[in-house]
Every structure is written in structure tokens, then in C-alpha cells.
Design a protein around this motif. Structure first.
Motif, PDB file in Angstrom:
ATOM      1  N   ILE A 118     -12.148   7.800 -47.926  1.00  0.00           N
ATOM      2  CA  ILE A 118     -12.392   9.101 -47.304  1.00  0.00           C
ATOM      3  C   ILE A 118     -11.806  10.193 -48.190  1.00  0.00           C
ATOM      4  O   ILE A 118     -12.454  11.207 -48.449  1.00  0.00           O
ATOM      5  N   THR A 119     -10.609   9.949 -48.691  1.00  0.00           N
ATOM      6  CA  THR A 119      -9.943  10.992 -49.478  1.00  0.00           C
ATOM      7  C   THR A 119     -10.121  10.795 -50.982  1.00  0.00           C
ATOM      8  O   THR A 119     -10.935  11.469 -51.613  1.00  0.00           O
ATOM      9  N   TYR A 120      -9.401   9.873 -51.571  1.00  0.00           N
ATOM     10  CA  TYR A 120      -9.276   9.853 -53.029  1.00  0.00           C
ATOM     11  C   TYR A 120     -10.557   9.462 -53.764  1.00  0.00           C
ATOM     12  O   TYR A 120     -10.966  10.149 -54.710  1.00  0.00           O
ATOM     13  N   GLY A 121     -11.209   8.379 -53.385  1.00  0.00           N
ATOM     14  CA  GLY A 121     -12.414   7.957 -54.090  1.00  0.00           C
ATOM     15  C   GLY A 121     -13.548   8.968 -54.032  1.00  0.00           C
ATOM     16  O   GLY A 121     -14.112   9.356 -55.069  1.00  0.00           O
ATOM     17  N   PRO A 122     -13.930   9.437 -52.844  1.00  0.00           N
ATOM     18  CA  PRO A 122     -14.997  10.435 -52.760  1.00  0.00           C
ATOM     19  C   PRO A 122     -14.666  11.744 -53.475  1.00  0.00           C
ATOM     20  O   PRO A 122     -15.500  12.292 -54.202  1.00  0.00           O
ATOM     21  N   LEU A 123     -13.450  12.266 -53.282  1.00  0.00           N
ATOM     22  CA  LEU A 123     -13.100  13.534 -53.916  1.00  0.00           C
ATOM     23  C   LEU A 123     -13.074  13.415 -55.436  1.00  0.00           C
ATOM     24  O   LEU A 123     -13.432  14.360 -56.146  1.00  0.00           O
ATOM     25  N   ALA A 124     -12.664  12.259 -55.956  1.00  0.00           N
ATOM     26  CA  ALA A 124     -12.658  12.059 -57.407  1.00  0.00           C
ATOM     27  C   ALA A 124     -14.061  12.118 -57.985  1.00  0.00           C
ATOM     28  O   ALA A 124     -14.247  12.398 -59.171  1.00  0.00           O
ATOM     29  N   ASN A 125     -15.084  11.884 -57.136  1.00  0.00           N
ATOM     30  CA  ASN A 125     -16.476  11.937 -57.566  1.00  0.00           C
ATOM     31  C   ASN A 125     -17.180  13.230 -57.156  1.00  0.00           C
ATOM     32  O   ASN A 125     -18.394  13.354 -57.325  1.00  0.00           O
ATOM     33  N   GLY A 126     -16.423  14.177 -56.613  1.00  0.00           N
ATOM     34  CA  GLY A 126     -17.032  15.434 -56.179  1.00  0.00           C
ATOM     35  C   GLY A 126     -18.002  15.255 -55.028  1.00  0.00           C
ATOM     36  O   GLY A 126     -18.980  16.002 -54.896  1.00  0.00           O
ATOM     37  N   ALA A 127     -17.735  14.286 -54.166  1.00  0.00           N
ATOM     38  CA  ALA A 127     -18.661  13.940 -53.084  1.00  0.00           C
ATOM     39  C   ALA A 127     -18.526  14.880 -51.894  1.00  0.00           C
ATOM     40  O   ALA A 127     -17.494  15.530 -51.690  1.00  0.00           O
ATOM     41  N   THR A 128     -19.581  14.927 -51.098  1.00  0.00           N
ATOM     42  CA  THR A 128     -19.572  15.591 -49.796  1.00  0.00           C
ATOM     43  C   THR A 128     -19.477  14.518 -48.731  1.00  0.00           C
ATOM     44  O   THR A 128     -20.310  13.605 -48.680  1.00  0.00           O
ATOM     45  N   SER A 129     -18.460  14.619 -47.870  1.00  0.00           N
ATOM     46  CA  SER A 129     -18.199  13.580 -46.871  1.00  0.00           C
ATOM     47  C   SER A 129     -18.114  14.168 -45.470  1.00  0.00           C
ATOM     48  O   SER A 129     -17.843  15.353 -45.294  1.00  0.00           O
ATOM     49  N   VAL A 130     -18.307  13.291 -44.487  1.00  0.00           N
ATOM     50  CA  VAL A 130     -18.038  13.631 -43.091  1.00  0.00           C
ATOM     51  C   VAL A 130     -16.639  13.128 -42.755  1.00  0.00           C
ATOM     52  O   VAL A 130     -16.292  11.981 -43.057  1.00  0.00           O
ATOM     53  N   LEU A 131     -15.825  13.994 -42.176  1.00  0.00           N
ATOM     54  CA  LEU A 131     -14.493  13.644 -41.695  1.00  0.00           C
ATOM     55  C   LEU A 131     -14.556  13.658 -40.174  1.00  0.00           C
ATOM     56  O   LEU A 131     -14.720  14.716 -39.568  1.00  0.00           O
ATOM     57  N   PHE A 132     -14.440  12.494 -39.558  1.00  0.00           N
ATOM     58  CA  PHE A 132     -14.772  12.336 -38.139  1.00  0.00           C
ATOM     59  C   PHE A 132     -13.526  12.040 -37.314  1.00  0.00           C
ATOM     60  O   PHE A 132     -12.810  11.077 -37.568  1.00  0.00           O
ATOM     61  N   GLU A 133     -13.283  12.882 -36.321  1.00  0.00           N
ATOM     62  CA  GLU A 133     -12.115  12.709 -35.466  1.00  0.00           C
ATOM     63  C   GLU A 133     -12.423  11.871 -34.220  1.00  0.00           C
ATOM     64  O   GLU A 133     -11.513  11.309 -33.608  1.00  0.00           O
ATOM     65  N   GLY A 134     -13.673  11.781 -33.824  1.00  0.00           N
ATOM     66  CA  GLY A 134     -14.013  11.222 -32.527  1.00  0.00           C
ATOM     67  C   GLY A 134     -14.047   9.708 -32.479  1.00  0.00           C
ATOM     68  O   GLY A 134     -13.534   9.003 -33.341  1.00  0.00           O
ATOM     69  N   ILE A 135     -14.686   9.202 -31.424  1.00  0.00           N
ATOM     70  CA  ILE A 135     -14.870   7.763 -31.232  1.00  0.00           C
ATOM     71  C   ILE A 135     -16.369   7.502 -31.035  1.00  0.00           C
ATOM     72  O   ILE A 135     -17.125   8.419 -30.688  1.00  0.00           O
ATOM     73  N   PRO A 136     -16.828   6.267 -31.256  1.00  0.00           N
ATOM     74  CA  PRO A 136     -18.272   5.996 -31.289  1.00  0.00           C
ATOM     75  C   PRO A 136     -19.014   6.257 -29.980  1.00  0.00           C
ATOM     76  O   PRO A 136     -20.223   6.478 -30.006  1.00  0.00           O
ATOM     77  N   VAL A 137     -18.316   6.233 -28.837  1.00  0.00           N
ATOM     78  CA  VAL A 137     -19.022   6.287 -27.555  1.00  0.00           C
ATOM     79  C   VAL A 137     -18.694   7.544 -26.750  1.00  0.00           C
ATOM     80  O   VAL A 137     -18.932   7.593 -25.548  1.00  0.00           O
ATOM     81  N   HIS A 138     -18.158   8.564 -27.399  1.00  0.00           N
ATOM     82  CA  HIS A 138     -17.846   9.812 -26.690  1.00  0.00           C
ATOM     83  C   HIS A 138     -18.478  10.991 -27.428  1.00  0.00           C
ATOM     84  O   HIS A 138     -18.366  11.100 -28.644  1.00  0.00           O
ATOM     85  N   PRO A 139     -19.118  11.909 -26.709  1.00  0.00           N
ATOM     86  CA  PRO A 139     -19.308  11.929 -25.250  1.00  0.00           C
ATOM     87  C   PRO A 139     -20.479  11.069 -24.765  1.00  0.00           C
ATOM     88  O   PRO A 139     -20.786  11.063 -23.577  1.00  0.00           O
ATOM     89  N   HIS A 140     -21.120  10.344 -25.706  1.00  0.00           N
ATOM     90  CA  HIS A 140     -22.200   9.443 -25.324  1.00  0.00           C
ATOM     91  C   HIS A 140     -22.275   8.331 -26.363  1.00  0.00           C
ATOM     92  O   HIS A 140     -21.685   8.431 -27.460  1.00  0.00           O
ATOM     93  N   VAL A 141     -22.991   7.264 -26.069  1.00  0.00           N
ATOM     94  CA  VAL A 141     -22.995   6.085 -26.940  1.00  0.00           C
ATOM     95  C   VAL A 141     -23.836   6.281 -28.194  1.00  0.00           C
ATOM     96  O   VAL A 141     -23.833   5.414 -29.073  1.00  0.00           O
ATOM     97  N   GLY A 142     -24.516   7.415 -28.301  1.00  0.00           N
ATOM     98  CA  GLY A 142     -25.285   7.687 -29.505  1.00  0.00           C
ATOM     99  C   GLY A 142     -24.583   8.622 -30.477  1.00  0.00           C
ATOM    100  O   GLY A 142     -25.210   9.160 -31.387  1.00  0.00           O
ATOM    101  N   ARG A 143     -23.259   8.805 -30.320  1.00  0.00           N
ATOM    102  CA  ARG A 143     -22.529   9.803 -31.128  1.00  0.00           C
ATOM    103  C   ARG A 143     -22.662   9.541 -32.628  1.00  0.00           C
ATOM    104  O   ARG A 143     -22.860  10.471 -33.409  1.00  0.00           O
ATOM    105  N   PHE A 144     -22.525   8.287 -33.059  1.00  0.00           N
ATOM    106  CA  PHE A 144     -22.655   7.991 -34.489  1.00  0.00           C
ATOM    107  C   PHE A 144     -24.019   8.430 -35.015  1.00  0.00           C
ATOM    108  O   PHE A 144     -24.129   9.043 -36.078  1.00  0.00           O
ATOM    109  N   TRP A 145     -25.055   8.086 -34.255  1.00  0.00           N
ATOM    110  CA  TRP A 145     -26.424   8.376 -34.718  1.00  0.00           C
ATOM    111  C   TRP A 145     -26.696   9.879 -34.702  1.00  0.00           C
ATOM    112  O   TRP A 145     -27.404  10.404 -35.556  1.00  0.00           O
ATOM    113  N   GLU A 146     -26.084  10.569 -33.739  1.00  0.00           N
ATOM    114  CA  GLU A 146     -26.199  12.022 -33.655  1.00  0.00           C
ATOM    115  C   GLU A 146     -25.581  12.685 -34.891  1.00  0.00           C
ATOM    116  O   GLU A 146     -26.149  13.620 -35.465  1.00  0.00           O
ATOM    117  N   VAL A 147     -24.415  12.190 -35.312  1.00  0.00           N
ATOM    118  CA  VAL A 147     -23.732  12.757 -36.479  1.00  0.00           C
ATOM    119  C   VAL A 147     -24.538  12.482 -37.753  1.00  0.00           C
ATOM    120  O   VAL A 147     -24.653  13.344 -38.632  1.00  0.00           O
TER     121      VAL A 147
END
Length: 635
Positions: free
Chosen positions: A343-372
Motif C-alpha cells: 500500500i505504501t512503499y512499493g506502489p509509491l516507489a513506482n509512482g502508482a495511484t492507489s485506493v486507501l480503504f478504511e472500511g470493511i467489505p460488508v458495510h454499509p452493504h455487501v457490495g462495498r468492494f465492487w462499488e469502490v
């Protein structure tokens, strides 16, 4: 190494899609074999080419890798880029902003516990915030070599703090924000941290967790057990900035000690966005990260600057075949090694764009991962088999509401993936067009060691396939004899790669005894392994007293110790039991002291005690009364 060709009914191969191979960094298996051979036979040449993409204040003076893996020949050591000076933070931020003109590129899309809470952070903005944090830490007395404990949820301030430590040469020790006050205390004392960085609290789904209260309890425990090492506590008002509802009057209060606590928001606004990096020796420590040990006490795994930079950057680039237009998402927590490296060192060393996710897979609904995934048009998705099995339970319908056509590569981490979950991931999530890179590695290895490369490696569901560049695996039997061809035994490595751990913090003897004493001349992973007729490696599970629960290693000895601390328990034994979602769960046997009754109340007390001493991830699923536990001859 066997070139994959034949197919067998029980391990069908899935070949990479042709579309990936055109622009891939490693476009086919022959290219992989050529690069792998070079990395083993000419490691200095191979790793110097990797290093040429980074900034060195002073170049190395000797061989890229120097080492001793044989305890009979003296102390175990690994050195990478000896004589060189550099700075990790400079290479992952300043280099991208100043040398590569990526300042306006998004480094992170932060996605909070609620879909309403999100922010985009560019590389320039990230650099500015990291420099501010570095200046705050210096004002608080932090200097090169000092240890800083970080107990934060998945918020941008976590990344700011770890990179600020790297910038000024401090050693960060991140503690997963799901651990208990006892676990936090133990890690603070072992690494002798002088500063603690935490937050007022965090929501996990609907549940509020008062991190500041847990942190205060940990600091009180530190004072009881030893002379206090933590001088100040830097507190992020995460909750106040991103409140769950408009009515703050109902929100929990944050405990505050004016003599110790410092408000992040106040001090960050008072310092400069400029901070010169501290130029460090290649083998200076970068971070300590604690991982469970088979003897119960967690081990402080120490990683160093240059080797970790080279290895995380290269594994990220090749294993995920990173391209400039990618949006990458690793769902791990930075409190674990996966988050540090991918999440931090490998992606940033490559100049990558990443998602930093605080939530959990099933909140507020079970499709949260797919929504993101739809929201940010994620192209590379990296998650744990536990999460896949959890989401499988809800079927295909939640996925069908979202557009997942942006996905190009899928990855798994933390535990071997079972074939059923692999097929669902490949066929339903990836729609049979995204290769699945099933990565095997450890906190100790720093990065992937056995893994497919998405455009090059024919896949077998459940197999970690072949070694990454510079990694030289073999399989031993109980007598330490190398097994050729189709075989099963202990997975070991003959030589180091740049990102391997350097020691157990403050305990070189434990480092040598744990990883090198059993088979002199080899690094012992602690995992069993099978190699099939095509040369593919399959991880078969731990061979020590460790249990892999939801991708997190737990020590049976540590859980047993927590149970026997209860006044009713005379003895305890903890074993693994298969679990449909977690992979493995804890099954505990307890022998009670005379006249104590085994009942539901006691079971609840014991589960609560384990949660409080270790953390929620260690909560037993089953506790069984055992009037007498079997003994070995040594007991």
C-alpha cells in the motif's frame, strides 16, 4: 526449473490472456526464465540495474548482496548496497514530484468507512503533509534512530506518519489498530518507543472503537511494567474531522492529558511544508513490525532502507505489472506487512495511484468492494482469500450491480487460496479474463517470494507457482536433505534477496535460532511445501505452532497463555480447526481448577480475556472443557 507444458485433470493450467502480454514488463515465460537466471547467476548486475532507477546520495562501494546463512560459520547477516546512502521517503515522494513530474498525479484515493467520506491526495500534497509531520516529530524531540509507535486506523495520517519517520531517519513501529492495549504496550516496551501517534477513534462498520482510550490504557501498562519510554502522544482528531452524523453531541468523548497529549491538527498548521531528508546508510533500520512467534512473544522483524526499497518496488512493478494508467487497490491494513509493502512503499516507489480503504467489505452493504472498484475504475485488485470466501456467501447478485470491466489483474495474499475460492474470484469477479496472482511471502521476507507474473506464468488454482527474481527455494526433508523433482517437505531458501529481514529487534540470538538453526545454510520459512511434476510450488501450511486466521498468523502459545491467566483455568491447549471463511479458526481446550464449573458465562469470560490481551482477531471460535489434557514426555 520445469517449463510448464503438460496439463493434468487435477491441476489444469490457465494461460495468461494475450492482451496482457503486449506491453507487460515480463511478457512471457521464456522472458521470466531469462531474468530469473540472471538474478541468480549475476545478482550484482541484476540488482544494480534495479537500483539505477533510484536516487543515491552516495553509491555502494562493494557487492550488492553480502551474507552468511550458515550459523556454523558465525553470525547470520545480510547486507545490501553496503556503503551507499539514500532516503526512502525521498525516493518514493521527492523523486516522483521533482524528477518524474508526477506532482499532480493522485497518490491515494482515500475511501472512508462511509462512502460519503473520501478525498484524493496528489503526490505534491502527500509530500507537503509528510514534511509537516516530519517537522512536528522533530519538534517533539524525535531524532535519527528513535522509535515511533503508530496506532492509527486506515487514514491518510497513517501514511504521513510512517513516511515522516522514514524522512528523518526514525524507525516506525506500526501496531494494527485492532490490537488490544496489552499488545500495544508489549510492542512499545520491546522497541522502546519515545513517541506514540494515535487517533481519537474509528468506526468499523457501525461499531465505534475508542483508540485513544486503548492507547491510554497501554501507556499506563507501560508505566506499571517499566520506566515509561513514551514522552508524548500525538493524537489525530479523525473522528471530529469525519463525523458519522451531524449530531456531535451524541459522539463519544476523547480522553485527554494536556501534559502528554498533542493535537495533530493544531501542530500541523504551525510548521513548514519543507523538510530536508536525513541521508541514511543503506543498512540503517527503516521499520520494526511485530509478528507472532511460536514461543508466544511477538518478534520485532527489522527491515532496512535500501534492500527493502529495491525489493518492494520491483515486486510491485512486476507482480502487478504496474502501468502508468493503473488504479491499484490493496485491501489490507497497513498494520500488517502487506500494507507496508504493497500500500505504501512499493506502489509509491513506482509512482502508482492507489485506493486507501478504511472500511470493511460488508458495510454499509455487501457490495462495498465492487462499488469502490467501479467508483475509481480499479485495474489491479489485491485482497485476502478470507475476504473472497466472505463475499462468496452473498453470491453473484451484489457484483452484478456494478461495472467491474476496468479490472485487469487480481491478486491474493495472506494464506493459500482454496480452489473453490480461486475459481469464484477468477470466473465471477474477474469474468475469466483477469489472471490471479496468488502471492506467497511473509513479514520476514519483505515482499513476494513465490508468485506468478500475470502475463508470463500459466496458473494452477491454489499454487504460488514459481520463485520471484533473486529467490532460490528448495525443499528439505526432516534430516535437512534436499529433495529433487516432485517432493514435499520444508520450504527453505538458499540465499537472501534485498528485502529479507535483517534481525529480530534486540534479539539476534532469537533471529538465528528461529530461522537458521534447524537447517544451517538455509533460511527456514516455517511453512511446509509441495512441488509438483511441473515444478510448481504449493504451500501446505505452517509446520510450527502457528495458526493462520483470516491471513493473520497467531501463536498458539500466546493464546494459551491468555487463557491460563484466567483464575479458573489450570491448563489450556489451542489447535487449528478448518473454517469456511477464515480458513482456520482457534479451537481451545481448557482444564479447570478444582471446583470450578464450565458454563456459558465462563466461556464468554475466556473469549473476552483473549480479546483484551491480544485483540479481536484472536478470539476463539470454540472453547471445550477438557478435564485432562494429554502430555508429551517433556511435560
Amino acid at each position: 526449473m520445469v517449463v510448464p507444458g503438460s496439463q493434468h485433470a487435477e491441476d489444469k493450467m490457465y494461460h495468461p490472456p494475450e492482451g496482457l502480454q503486449k506491453d507487460a514488463h515480463v511478457p512471457d515465460f521464456n522472458c521470466y526464465l531469462e531474468l530469473y537466471k540472471k538474478s541468480i547467476e549475476e545478482p550484482d548486475v541484476f540488482w544494480k540495474e534495479v537500483a539505477s532507477d533510484f536516487y543515491w546520495k552516495k553509491p555502494p562501494t562493494g557487492h550488492v548482496l553480502q551474507y552468511n546463512f550458515d550459523v556454523t560459520k558465525g553470525n547470520i547477516y545480510v547486507k545490501c548496497m553496503e556503503g551507499a546512502k539514500t532516503n526512502m521517503c525521498y525516493n518514493v515522494l521527492d523523486r516522483n514530484v521533482k524528477d518524474k513530474n508526477l506532482g499532480e498525479r493522485v497518490a491515494f484515493y482515500w475511501e472512508g468507512n462511509s462512502p460519503d467520506h473520501h478525498v484524493a491526495i496528489t503526490y505534491s500534497q502527500l509530500l507537503g503533509q509528510v514534511c509537516r509531520c516530519a517537522n512536528v516529530l522533530k519538534q517533539m524531540g524525535v531524532r535519527k534512530g528513535d522509535r515511533v509507535a503508530i496506532y492509527l486506523p486506515m487514514i491518510p495520517e497513517l501514511v504521513y506518519t510512517m513516511l515522516a519517520c522514514a524522512r528523518i531517519g526514525a524507525v516506525h513501529s506500526i501496531v494494527f489498530a485492532g490490537f488490544s492495549s496489552e499488545s500495544l504496550c508489549e510492542r512499545i516496551l520491546d522497541s522502546q518507543c519515545s513517541i506514540l501517534v494515535t487517533a481519537d477513534g474509528v468506526y468499523r462498520g457501525e461499531k465505534w472503537i475508542n483508540l485513544k482510550q486503548i492507547a491510554d490504557e497501554a501507556l499506563e501498562k507501560c508505566k506499571e511494567k517499566a520506566s515509561a519510554t513514551v514522552k508524548r502522544c500525538l493524537v489525530v482528531k479523525h473522528h471530529a474531522l469525519r463525523i458519522k452524523s451531524g449530531d456531535v453531541s451524541n459522539e463519544p468523548q476523547t480522553p485527554w492529558d494536556a501534559a502528554c497529549d498533542v493535537c495533530w491538527e493544531e501542530v500541523m498548521g504551525q510548521v513548514s511544508e519543507q523538510c530536508e531528508p536525513e541521508w541514511l546508510d543503506a543498512e540503517d533500520p527503516l521499520f520494526i513490525l511485530y509478528t507472532s512467534g511460536s514461543t508466544g512473544k511477538p518478534k520485532g522483524v527489522l527491515h532496512t532502507v535500501a534492500g527493502y526499497l529495491l525489493y518492494t518496488s520491483l515486486t510491485f512493478k512486476y507482480v502487478f505489472d504496474h502501468q502508468p494508467d493503473d488504479v491499484y487497490w490493496c485491501t489490507a491494513d497497513i498494520g500488517w506487512i502487506t500494507g507496508h509493502s504493497y500500500i505504501t512503499y512499493g506502489p509509491l516507489a513506482n509512482g502508482a495511484t492507489s485506493v486507501l480503504f478504511e472500511g470493511i467489505p460488508v458495510h454499509p452493504h455487501v457490495g462495498r468492494f465492487w462499488e469502490v472498484i467501479e467508483k475509481y475504475r480499479v485495474t489491479k485488485f489485491y485482497t485476502a482469500p478470507t475476504a473472497i470466501r466472505l463475499l462468496m456467501k452473498y453470491g453473484k447478485e451484489p457484483l452484478q450491480k456494478y461495472d467491474l470491466s476496468s479490472l485487469r489483474i487480481l491478486g491474493t495474499v495472506g494464506e493459500p487460496i482454496n480452489p473453490e475460492a480461486w475459481h469464484w474470484y477468477y470466473e465471477v469477479v474477474g469474468q475469466k479474463r483477469c489472471p490471479v496472482v496468488d502471492t506467497f511471502w511473509q513479514t520476514e521476507t519483505g515482499g513476494h517470494v513465490l508468485t506468478p507474473l500475470p502475463a508470463a506464468t500459466p496458473l494452477k488454482p491454489g499454487s504460488a507457482t514459481f520463485p520471484f527474481f533473486g529467490v532460490d527455494p528448495t525443499i528439505l526433508n526432516e534430516h535437512g536433505e534436499e529433495l529433487e523433482g516432485e517432493a514435499e517437505g520444508y520450504l527453505v531458501f538458499r540465499r537472501p534477496w534485498p528485502g529479507i529481514m535483517r534481525t529480530v529487534y534486540g534479539n539476534q540470538e532469537r533471529f538465528e535460532n528461529t530461522y537458521f538453526k534447524k537447517f544451517p545454510g538455509f533460511y527456514v520459512t516455517g511453512d511446509g511445501c509441495r512441488r509438483d511434476k511441473d515444478g510448481y510450488y504449493w504451500i501446505t501450511g505452517r509446520i510450527d505452532d502457528m495458526i493462520n486466521v483470516s491471513g493473520h498468523l497467531l501463536s498458539t502459545a500466546e493464546v494459551e497463555s491468555s487463557l491460563t491467566d484466567h483464575g479458573a483455568v489450570a491448563e489450556a491447549a489451542v489447535v487449528s480447526r478448518p473454517h469456511a471463511v477464515k480458513g482456520e479458526c482457534l479451537y481451545c481446550f481448557v482444564t479447570l481448577k478444582d471446583c470450578r464449573e464450565f458454563n456459558r458465562t465462563l466461556v464468554d469470560e475466556l473469549k473476552r480475556q483473549v480479546r483484551e490481551k491480544i485483540g479481536p482477531i484472536a478470539t476463539p471460535d470454540f472453547i471445550q472443557n477438557a478435564p485432562g489434557l494429554p502430555k508429551t514426555r517433556s511435560d
